[in-house]
Enzyme design. Structure first.
Site, PDB file in Angstrom:
ATOM      1  CG  ASP A 135      -4.176  -3.217  -4.484  1.00  0.00           C
ATOM      2  OD1 ASP A 135      -5.305  -3.198  -5.006  1.00  0.00           O
ATOM      3  OD2 ASP A 135      -3.592  -4.278  -4.158  1.00  0.00           O
TER       4      ASP A 135
ATOM      5  CG  ASP B 226      -7.362  -8.612  -8.204  1.00  0.00           C
ATOM      6  OD1 ASP B 226      -6.416  -7.927  -8.652  1.00  0.00           O
ATOM      7  OD2 ASP B 226      -7.562  -8.784  -6.986  1.00  0.00           O
TER       8      ASP B 226
ATOM      9  CD  GLU C 188     -10.959  -1.626  -3.787  1.00  0.00           C
ATOM     10  OE1 GLU C 188     -10.345  -2.041  -2.784  1.00  0.00           O
ATOM     11  OE2 GLU C 188     -10.428  -1.452  -4.898  1.00  0.00           O
TER      12      GLU C 188
HETATM   13  O1  MIG Z   1      -5.420  -8.707  -1.922  1.00  0.00           O
HETATM   14  O2  MIG Z   1      -0.892  -6.486  -3.816  1.00  0.00           O
HETATM   15  O3  MIG Z   1      -5.633  -5.924  -7.429  1.00  0.00           O
HETATM   16  O4  MIG Z   1      -3.086  -6.114  -8.540  1.00  0.00           O
HETATM   17  O5  MIG Z   1      -1.160  -7.616  -7.138  1.00  0.00           O
HETATM   18  C1  MIG Z   1      -4.739  -8.617  -3.118  1.00  0.00           C
HETATM   19  C2  MIG Z   1      -1.313  -7.725  -4.269  1.00  0.00           C
HETATM   20  C3  MIG Z   1      -3.949  -7.336  -3.179  1.00  0.00           C
HETATM   21  C4  MIG Z   1      -4.812  -6.785  -5.359  1.00  0.00           C
HETATM   22  C5  MIG Z   1      -4.486  -6.061  -6.633  1.00  0.00           C
HETATM   23  C6  MIG Z   1      -3.395  -6.797  -7.357  1.00  0.00           C
HETATM   24  C7  MIG Z   1      -2.170  -6.898  -6.474  1.00  0.00           C
HETATM   25  C8  MIG Z   1      -2.523  -7.610  -5.172  1.00  0.00           C
HETATM   26  N1  MIG Z   1      -3.617  -6.893  -4.513  1.00  0.00           N
END
Ligand code: MIG
Length: 818
Positions: free
Chosen positions: A429, A505, A432
């Site tokens: 996650d 999200d 980016e």
């Molecule tokens: O700033 O890890 O897209 O699926 O549950 C949010 C917490 C961070 C974004 C991800 C989401 C995940 C969440 N993450």
């Protein structure tokens, strides 16, 4: 909610213009804010020379390379001052792998580089480049000569290519853009961005896939602009007759990929950028995720609920709270005192455990990951050699430079502990990369770029891809024989070689369900086959109906996972009352029944490069009326589905491509090539099976391999047209298939009004564990008198749906039903 924006930013607070330039928070297209610029265009061609399959043309100053990559793929590169950049690409590991026959012609007007399929025409007078097929039909041509401008920011060039947009040309692709399938009339920018609760038409999102397909008069071609900088695309938006793509740096380098079938364009795109590896079978089951399931008792409860309620599930996810203070590769021992034991117990009960890993490493002198990274200088640094620091979940963080091979190997090895604890998959996650407050890294951050050093401008869009590559390669080494499962949020073209993706999200609204259906189709034609949405919507609260309809769509999403944000109400398949629990169970069960088919479709992707989801325009691309039809698609080539995407919807108009189709729920036959009105009560969604299909079905299982299959069920759909169906089988989670330890079965069905013939051809070295098939003969247009299996008579019974059922040896060759 999702991020704490009050946290202090990095020391050099950005000015508004800088923020615009960084490209993450802008509202207007930043290119409009650029000062007046002088563009240089290629002049008339003055000469050429050849080196093997590369042809070089010049206008006296600039140089253009035309490379024959394969019969159907030609690459074009521009060097404004005659000097090409290093030929290195993260998307295309090897552009020299194909052998093709090619030749060269020159006349008064033009040079022609020809393969057996494509001709690349370079016009002498104005350097315009065009691509034609062997018959001279023009597929794609320059509107103006390739051009560039001195890059005011860092030397180098902004590079531009402007192509003619034909009158009724439709455009597809570009990854996860949250908009209609046909992107004509729109502009886009590629710059990987964390876009919590994004909206329809928002741009950019998490991924950069600079690949599009043009479709004109039924013929398709693709353009892959392999440039990792911030890239822009305009599909006949600014000027109705032009399609342009350009970049803020790097090289103007693109691949022309010939069709004319869209399917072949995608396949050929995969031939240069790679396909997704064959996932473990369990990864195709139902996955349950939430931010976050903790402590251990909660996870165990969740698992117990699935099994007690008989709702199939193969994977449970641990989001960031399993870690100790959000430090990657650690456990919060208060919540999870004995992870190994918990994961083992879950595994014994058929659950795989997938954990999240973010790129930000907490600045903490007592944390071994930070210490190792610091000692070895693995973290990204700024232009002035200071470490790149930013705030993410753990607080102050530094970030590994995943564009460095040594860093990737180190990172891959860090999974050792998690793998020893039994973790089966990893979720990447925030890659980016996302940084609280400032969005992402500043542009002056330096990257190794596998030896072709560059700033964050060049590396930003591949950062996430290289992170998940490190993850995949690390897991593969640690697992040895087992196939890893990986999923990433950020990606660049080629990431499919290392991971699946989800759309980030999203929101619990009907609009987002519809958007998801568009995004997954778009990702599928853009070379990202293994994709899914957060079922139910990440933020916000779905009602029971929306959740069930989303589960239904999820059955036909290549990746099927429910996920929700931490501040939402409970979101399990049973959270909406008994009536919807039963509905959700029914559809999750359907996913498990279809697994042998789904797995075979993944095999076709992995081996041949076919997409898994296929928009209707791809299925029948000569039909212009399919261009606006974007709610229905095929899953593989045998199933057509039209998910219900609106509340209270009682029926739906479904167009069926030419040929006969059977309604999955009651075997009734529908004629293709026209629209039908289909009832859509909550417990049904429109699913059609192509006539002539042999559709394998597993018995309902609570997780893969739960039950030994005694006799495999094959649904045989009658057809007059001779029809092939493929079924792929193997161990399900090892790499033995790379040594031919698999079975690829081909069934050939051919019927008449009073007969049905089924043949089987088997290839490969695996042995299935069952001995027989139960053939269910669907919708025979005659009453069965005789069944002959390999010259021996066989007896049929009738099942509850009135289908004739006959049990036959799994190695049958020839069946005749009359
Ligand atoms: O700033 O890890 O897209 O699926 O549950 C949010 C917490 C961070 C974004 C991800 C989401 C995940 C969440 N993450």
């Amino acid at each position: 909610m999702a991020k704490d924006l009050t946290k202090q930013q990095d020391s050099d607070t950005l000015s508004t213009t800088q923020v615009l330039e960084e490209g993450v928070h802008h509202v207007n297209n930043p290119v409009l804010d650029l000062p007046e610029i002088v563009k240089n265009y290629l002049g008339p061609v003055t000469g050429y020379h050849q080196e093997n399959n590369n042809y070089y043309f010049t206008d006296g100053g600039a140089s253009v390379e035309v490379k024959v990559v394969s019969d159907e793929i030609i690459r074009v590169r521009l060097a404004p001052k005659g000097q090409f950049l290093e030929d290195f690409s993260y998307a295309v590991p090897q552009s020299d792998q194909h052998v093709a026959v090619y030749n060269f012609e020159e006349d008064q007007q033009a040079y022609r580089v020809k393969t057996n399929t494509v001709t690349c025409v370079i016009r002498k007078a104005d350097f315009l480049i065009a691509f034609e097929d062997r018959e001279g039909k023009e597929y794609n041509k320059d509107y103006s000569p390739m051009h560039w401008e001195e890059n005011p920011d860092f030397g180098g060039y902004y590079v531009y290519c402007t192509k003619a947009a034909q009158a009724n040309e439709a455009f597809y692709g570009l990854g996860d853009k949250p908009t209609n399938l046909n992107i004509r009339g729109k502009r886009f920018v590629n710059w990987n961005s964390d876009t919590y609760s994004f909206q329809f038409n928002q741009d950019p999102l998490y991924r950069s896939i600079p690949f599009y397909i043009g479709l004109h008069e039924g013929d398709a071609y693709g353009i892959f602009f392999d440039n990792t900088f911030k890239t822009y695309f305009d599909f006949a938006a600014e000027a109705h007759d032009q399609t342009s793509f350009w970049s803020e740096g790097g090289e103007l380098q693109y691949y022309y990929i010939h069709g004319p079938h869209m399917m072949d364009v995608v396949k050929r795109y995969h031939s240069i950028t790679g396909t997704h590896y064959l996932p473990p079978l369990w990864a195709l089951g139902y996955h349950q995720c939430r931010w976050s399931y903790y402590p251990e008792s909660k996870v165990r409860d969740l698992a117990r609920n699935f099994r007690e309620r008989n709702i199939p599930c193969d994977a449970i996810y641990l989001d960031i709270d399993y870690m100790d203070g959000y430090r990657c590769f650690t456990w919060n021992k208060r919540y999870f005192p004995d992870p190994k034991k918990m994961i083992k117990d879950l595994a014994d009960d058929g659950f795989h455990t997938v954990v999240i890993i973010d790129p930000g490493i907490k600045v903490d002198e007592n944390y071994w990951v930070f210490k190792e990274g610091k000692k070895n200088r693995y973290f990204c640094r700024r232009g002035d050699d200071y470490f790149m620091e930013g705030y993410v979940w753990p607080g102050r963080c530094q970030f590994p430079d995943f564009t460095n091979q040594e860093v990737r190997e180190w990172w891959g090895g860090l999974f050792k502990g998690l793998v020893e604890a039994g973790v089966a998959g990893v979720w990447n996650d925030m890659n980016e990369p996302a940084v609280f407050g400032r969005g992402t890294f500043p542009n002056d951050v330096r990257h190794n770029f596998d030896g072709y050093r560059g700033s964050h401008r060049k590396a930003h869009n591949v950062y996430g891809m290289q992170m998940v590559r490190a993850t995949y390669e690390g897991l593969k080494t640690l697992f040895q024989k087992k196939r890893p499962f990986t999923i990433t949020r950020a990606a660049y073209a080629g990431t499919q070689r290392y991971a699946s993706v989800w759309t980030g999200d999203n929101v619990a609204t009907w609009e987002h369900l519809r958007l998801g259906a568009l995004q997954l189709q778009r990702l599928s034609v853009s070379g990202m086959p293994f994709c899914g949405t957060d079922i139910g919507g990440f933020s916000g609260e779905p009602d029971a109906e929306l959740f069930t309809r989303w589960i239904q769509f999820g059955v036909f999403s290549p990746f099927m996972r429910a996920h929700s944000a931490g501040d939402t109400a409970e979101r399990e398949p049973w959270s909406f009352g008994p009536e919807h629990e039963a509905l959700n169970r029914k559809f999750i069960e359907l996913r498990y029944k279809l697994l042998p088919y789904i797995y075979s479709v993944f095999w076709e992707h992995s081996k041949y490069g076919f997409p898994i989801l296929r928009p209707l325009t791809m299925v029948e691309q000569r039909l212009e009326s399919n261009i606006p039809r974007e709610e229905e698609f095929c899953f593989g080539d045998k199933l057509l589905v039209s998910p219900v995407l609106s509340p209270g919807q009682q029926h739906k108009t479904v167009y069926l491509p030419a040929g006969d189709w059977y309604y999955y729920w009651n075997d009734s036959r529908f004629e293709g090539g026209k629209e039908h009105e289909v009832k859509t009560p909550m417990d049904e969604m429109p699913i059609f099976v192509k006539a002539g299909t042999v559709l394998p079905e597993y018995p309902v299982m609570q997780h893969v391999y739960e039950k030994k299959i005694e006799s495999l069920k094959l649904l045989v759909y009658h057809a007059v047209q001779e029809t092939n169906s493929y079924m792929y089988e193997d161990h399900g989670d090892t790499f033995a298939y790379e040594q031919q330890i698999y079975l690829e079965k081909r069934f050939v069905v051919k019927g008449t009004s009073n007969s049905l013939k089924i043949k089987q051809f088997v290839d490969g070295l695996y042995s299935e564990r069952y001995d027989t098939y139960d053939l269910h003969l669907v919708s025979l247009p005659f009453n069965v008198k005789r069944i002959v299996v390999d010259d021996k008579p066989a007896v049929a019974k009738q099942d509850s749906q009135g289908r004739y059922v006959v049990t036959v040896p799994k190695d049958f060759k020839n069946i005749i039903v009359t």
